[in-house]
Write a protein that holds these residues in place. Structure first.
Motif: not given
Ligand code: GLP
Length: 234
Positions: A34-38, A61-63, A74-76, A125-127, A131-134, A152-154, A156-161
């Motif tokens: 998995a990617t992400g900060s966790s 898990l995802d890209e 990118s997750y790559h 896990i997302g807020r 899980i993954g991007f499900n 909400s995912t966009i 939360a992940n905006a901090r990386f962009f």
């Molecule tokens: C993204 C990833 C998930 C990850 C989640 C939480 O959406 N696709 O796989 O679990 O973010 O990320 P973080 O660990 O940075 O909180």
């Protein structure tokens, strides 16, 4: 579900690292990553270790759709930086978000997962409990698929962009059934913003509206959480 409460991410990474070591010692050959900060601290401890992955296969898990592997977000790119540039694997798989034919890529990914049953799956896990991007509403029977990301995912992940408008709107993700097929699942979550999702994962009704609740149906799940993320558990 086994819950391990840790002081911080360093301790959590160590617990996950020790579980990985045990899994490898008992013959694990395929890791779900998995990617992400966790999982950052988990990867740091792997890099610092003398573990050898030359006979191990990894499946991510995802890209995001539309980001090239040399784009930092990118997750790559993430996986190369955090792990693969430091530890050579036998083979590494990440969905190809640049594929012209996304459907074909998805099907090929599913065939590849069938050929390489996952022994040890790392999850964040997302807020909203993804899980993954499900995202909420994804069928528990889903395999790899193309996902429209939740707002909400966009967010939360905006901090990386640079800003929210740069965040891709779609991703390719392993499905819930693919994740559940793993022999062992280790989920890490840190911080108060994950407390609701963790409370539902552990105590909530099992529902597709909160994807991580499906983990209640898996026989071998370890949750590694800090006190803030565990803050709403009974
Ligand atoms: C993204 C990833 C998930 C990850 C989640 C939480 O959406 N696709 O796989 O679990 O973010 O990320 P973080 O660990 O940075 O909180």
């Amino acid at each position: 579900m086994k819950i391990i409460i840790v002081k911080n991410q360093v301790e959590g990474g160590k617990v996950a690292f020790d579980l990985l070591k045990e899994a490898l010692a008992s013959g694990a050959k395929t890791l779900g990553l998995a990617t992400g900060s966790s999982p950052l601290e988990f990867y740091r401890q792997i890099r610092a270790s003398d573990l050898d992955f030359s006979n191990v296969t990894s499946i991510n898990l995802d890209e995001y759709v539309g980001l090239s592997p040399d784009t930092e977000q990118s997750y790559h790119y993430f996986m190369a930086e955090q792990l693969f540039n430091h530890k050579p694997f036998k083979a590494t798989y990440i969905p190809n978000g640049l594929a012209k034919d996304l459907q074909e890529t998805v099907e090929a990914y599913n065939r590849m997962i069938e050929e390489h049953p996952i022994d040890f799956q790392i999850l964040g896990i997302g807020r909203n409990g993804h899980i993954g991007f499900n995202e909420p509403g994804t069928a528990f029977t889903s395999k790899t698929h193309v996902v429209d990301l939740d707002d909400s995912t966009i967010e939360a992940n905006a901090r990386f962009f640079e800003d929210k408008s740069q965040v891709p709107r779609q991703a390719i993700s392993m499905g819930i059934a693919s994740i559940m097929s793993a022999k062992q699942i280790v989920l890490m979550a840190y911080g108060a913003e994950k407390a609701d999702a963790i409370e539902k994962t552990v105590h909530g009704t099992v529902t597709e509206e909160v994807p991580a609740t499906v983990l209640q149906n898996h026989a071998n799940v370890v949750l590694i959480v800090d006190e803030a993320a565990a803050g709403k558990l009974e």
